[in-house]
Design a protein around this motif. Structure first.
Motif, mmCIF file in Angstrom:
data_model
loop_
_atom_site.group_PDB
_atom_site.id
_atom_site.type_symbol
_atom_site.label_atom_id
_atom_site.label_comp_id
_atom_site.label_asym_id
_atom_site.label_seq_id
_atom_site.Cartn_x
_atom_site.Cartn_y
_atom_site.Cartn_z
ATOM 1 N N SER A 29 21.101 32.926 -29.944
ATOM 2 C CA SER A 29 20.013 33.758 -29.428
ATOM 3 C C SER A 29 18.774 32.899 -29.231
ATOM 4 N N PHE A 30 17.905 33.319 -28.324
ATOM 5 C CA PHE A 30 16.660 32.603 -28.060
ATOM 6 C C PHE A 30 15.651 32.899 -29.153
ATOM 7 N N VAL A 31 14.829 31.910 -29.478
ATOM 8 C CA VAL A 31 13.730 32.089 -30.411
ATOM 9 C C VAL A 31 12.430 31.796 -29.673
ATOM 10 N N GLU A 32 11.363 32.353 -30.157
ATOM 11 C CA GLU A 32 10.041 32.125 -29.571
ATOM 12 C C GLU A 32 9.201 31.328 -30.551
ATOM 13 N N GLY A 33 8.129 30.735 -30.074
ATOM 14 C CA GLY A 33 7.218 29.998 -30.944
ATOM 15 C C GLY A 33 7.143 28.537 -30.573
ATOM 16 N N GLY A 34 6.498 27.780 -31.428
ATOM 17 C CA GLY A 34 6.295 26.363 -31.187
ATOM 18 C C GLY A 34 7.578 25.562 -31.321
ATOM 19 N N CYS A 35 7.619 24.450 -30.615
ATOM 20 C CA CYS A 35 8.766 23.551 -30.650
ATOM 21 C C CYS A 35 8.253 22.142 -30.359
ATOM 22 N N ASP A 36 9.126 21.191 -30.350
ATOM 23 C CA ASP A 36 8.772 19.812 -30.027
ATOM 24 C C ASP A 36 9.769 19.307 -29.002
ATOM 25 N N ASP A 37 9.274 19.013 -27.792
ATOM 26 C CA ASP A 37 10.175 18.543 -26.736
ATOM 27 C C ASP A 37 10.486 17.058 -26.849
ATOM 28 N N GLY A 38 9.911 16.390 -27.862
ATOM 29 C CA GLY A 38 10.191 14.982 -28.081
ATOM 30 C C GLY A 38 9.417 14.042 -27.181
ATOM 31 N N ASP A 39 8.506 14.573 -26.380
ATOM 32 C CA ASP A 39 7.709 13.770 -25.456
ATOM 33 C C ASP A 39 6.287 13.688 -25.998
ATOM 34 N N ALA A 40 5.835 12.490 -26.366
ATOM 35 C CA ALA A 40 4.498 12.308 -26.928
ATOM 36 C C ALA A 40 3.390 12.558 -25.903
ATOM 37 N N CYS A 41 3.740 12.693 -24.633
ATOM 38 C CA CYS A 41 2.747 12.891 -23.573
ATOM 39 C C CYS A 41 2.501 14.367 -23.251
ATOM 40 N N THR A 42 3.184 15.268 -23.958
ATOM 41 C CA THR A 42 2.968 16.690 -23.722
ATOM 42 C C THR A 42 2.351 17.334 -24.954
ATOM 43 N N LEU A 43 1.646 18.429 -24.737
ATOM 44 C CA LEU A 43 0.951 19.136 -25.808
ATOM 45 C C LEU A 43 1.351 20.599 -25.824
ATOM 46 N N TRP A 44 1.212 21.212 -26.977
ATOM 47 C CA TRP A 44 1.395 22.657 -27.154
ATOM 48 C C TRP A 44 2.735 23.142 -26.620
ATOM 49 N N ASP A 45 3.811 22.515 -27.049
ATOM 50 C CA ASP A 45 5.151 22.907 -26.610
ATOM 51 C C ASP A 45 5.498 24.273 -27.197
ATOM 52 N N GLU A 46 6.054 25.127 -26.364
ATOM 53 C CA GLU A 46 6.439 26.484 -26.765
ATOM 54 C C GLU A 46 7.818 26.808 -26.208
ATOM 55 N N CYS A 47 8.583 27.582 -26.963
ATOM 56 C CA CYS A 47 9.878 28.064 -26.489
ATOM 57 C C CYS A 47 9.665 29.219 -25.518
ATOM 58 N N ALA A 48 10.329 29.144 -24.387
ATOM 59 C CA ALA A 48 10.275 30.215 -23.385
ATOM 60 C C ALA A 48 11.644 30.322 -22.735
ATOM 61 N N GLY A 49 12.331 31.423 -22.963
ATOM 62 C CA GLY A 49 13.644 31.631 -22.368
ATOM 63 C C GLY A 49 14.673 30.610 -22.803
ATOM 64 N N GLY A 50 14.545 30.109 -24.033
ATOM 65 C CA GLY A 50 15.511 29.152 -24.554
ATOM 66 C C GLY A 50 15.223 27.703 -24.199
ATOM 67 N N VAL A 51 14.058 27.452 -23.574
ATOM 68 C CA VAL A 51 13.698 26.094 -23.169
ATOM 69 C C VAL A 51 12.364 25.719 -23.791
ATOM 70 N N CYS A 52 12.279 24.517 -24.366
ATOM 71 C CA CYS A 52 11.028 24.011 -24.930
ATOM 72 C C CYS A 52 10.176 23.498 -23.773
ATOM 73 N N THR A 53 9.053 24.181 -23.523
ATOM 74 C CA THR A 53 8.229 23.908 -22.357
ATOM 75 C C THR A 53 6.823 23.476 -22.786
ATOM 76 N N PRO A 54 6.319 22.344 -22.266
ATOM 77 C CA PRO A 54 4.954 21.933 -22.603
ATOM 78 C C PRO A 54 3.937 22.793 -21.862
ATOM 79 N N LEU A 55 2.844 23.099 -22.542
ATOM 80 C CA LEU A 55 1.777 23.884 -21.926
ATOM 81 C C LEU A 55 0.608 23.006 -21.505
ATOM 82 N N GLY A 56 0.687 21.723 -21.782
ATOM 83 C CA GLY A 56 -0.374 20.798 -21.394
ATOM 84 C C GLY A 56 0.100 19.363 -21.488
ATOM 85 N N ASP A 57 -0.710 18.481 -20.938
ATOM 86 C CA ASP A 57 -0.403 17.053 -20.954
ATOM 87 C C ASP A 57 -1.483 16.306 -21.722
#
Length: 80
Positions: A29-57
Protein backbone atom coordinates in the motif's frame (compact mmCIF):
# COMPACT_ATOMS: atom_id res chain seq x y z
CA UNK A 1 0.13 -15.24 10.83
CA UNK A 2 2.38 -16.04 7.88
CA UNK A 3 3.89 -19.50 7.99
CA UNK A 4 6.43 -21.41 5.96
CA UNK A 5 9.48 -19.90 4.34
CA UNK A 6 10.00 -16.18 4.99
CA UNK A 7 8.89 -13.95 2.14
CA UNK A 8 10.65 -10.65 1.51
CA UNK A 9 7.87 -8.21 0.60
CA UNK A 10 10.08 -5.10 0.65
CA UNK A 11 10.31 -3.53 -2.81
CA UNK A 12 12.87 -0.93 -1.68
CA UNK A 13 10.40 1.93 -2.17
CA UNK A 14 10.20 4.27 0.84
CA UNK A 15 6.68 5.26 -0.24
CA UNK A 16 5.11 1.83 0.07
CA UNK A 17 4.28 -0.32 3.07
CA UNK A 18 4.39 -4.10 2.85
CA UNK A 19 2.76 -6.95 4.69
CA UNK A 20 2.65 -10.69 4.25
CA UNK A 21 -0.90 -11.95 3.58
CA UNK A 22 -2.01 -14.98 5.61
CA UNK A 23 -3.09 -16.78 2.42
CA UNK A 24 0.36 -16.13 0.92
CA UNK A 25 2.03 -13.42 -1.06
CA UNK A 26 2.54 -9.78 -0.28
CA UNK A 27 0.24 -6.83 0.20
CA UNK A 28 1.54 -3.39 -0.75
CA UNK A 29 0.00 0.00 0.00
CA UNK A 30 1.07 3.61 -0.55
CA UNK A 31 2.21 5.71 2.40
CA UNK A 32 2.24 9.48 2.68
CA UNK A 33 4.77 11.77 4.35
CA UNK A 34 8.43 12.57 4.11
CA UNK A 35 10.93 10.36 2.32
CA UNK A 36 14.47 10.53 0.98
CA UNK A 37 14.99 10.16 -2.76
CA UNK A 38 18.73 9.74 -2.23
CA UNK A 39 19.57 12.88 -4.22
CA UNK A 40 21.48 15.51 -2.21
CA UNK A 41 20.37 18.18 -4.72
CA UNK A 42 16.67 17.93 -3.88
CA UNK A 43 14.80 19.25 -0.85
CA UNK A 44 11.59 18.43 1.00
CA UNK A 45 11.00 15.01 -0.54
CA UNK A 46 7.45 13.74 -0.05
CA UNK A 47 5.64 10.54 -0.98
CA UNK A 48 2.91 11.08 -3.56
CA UNK A 49 1.11 8.17 -5.20
CA UNK A 50 3.85 5.73 -4.19
CA UNK A 51 6.69 7.87 -5.59
CA UNK A 52 9.23 9.89 -3.59
CA UNK A 53 9.01 13.32 -5.21
CA UNK A 54 11.19 16.38 -4.43
CA UNK A 55 9.35 19.62 -3.76
CA UNK A 56 12.40 21.82 -4.26
CA UNK A 57 15.99 21.97 -5.42
CA UNK A 58 19.09 22.86 -3.45
CA UNK A 59 20.55 26.24 -4.44
CA UNK A 60 24.31 26.02 -4.72
CA UNK A 61 24.97 29.65 -5.68
CA UNK A 62 27.77 30.83 -3.39
CA UNK A 63 27.61 34.37 -4.79
CA UNK A 64 31.21 34.17 -5.98
CA UNK A 65 31.53 34.95 -9.71
CA UNK A 66 34.94 33.22 -9.76
CA UNK A 67 33.52 29.76 -9.04
CA UNK A 68 31.41 27.37 -11.04
CA UNK A 69 28.59 26.20 -8.78
CA UNK A 70 27.13 22.75 -9.36
CA UNK A 71 25.27 20.14 -7.40
CA UNK A 72 26.25 16.47 -7.27
CA UNK A 73 23.48 14.01 -6.44
CA UNK A 74 25.76 11.96 -4.19
CA UNK A 75 27.33 14.80 -2.18
CA UNK A 76 25.50 18.11 -2.73
CA UNK A 77 27.00 21.48 -3.65
CA UNK A 78 30.38 21.63 -5.34
CA UNK A 79 32.33 24.78 -6.18
CA UNK A 80 35.19 24.80 -8.68
Amino acid sequence: MCTGLPVNCNDGNACTAHACRPEGGCETSFVEGGCDDGDACTLWDECAGGVCTPLGDLSCDDGNPCTTDTCRAASGCYYA
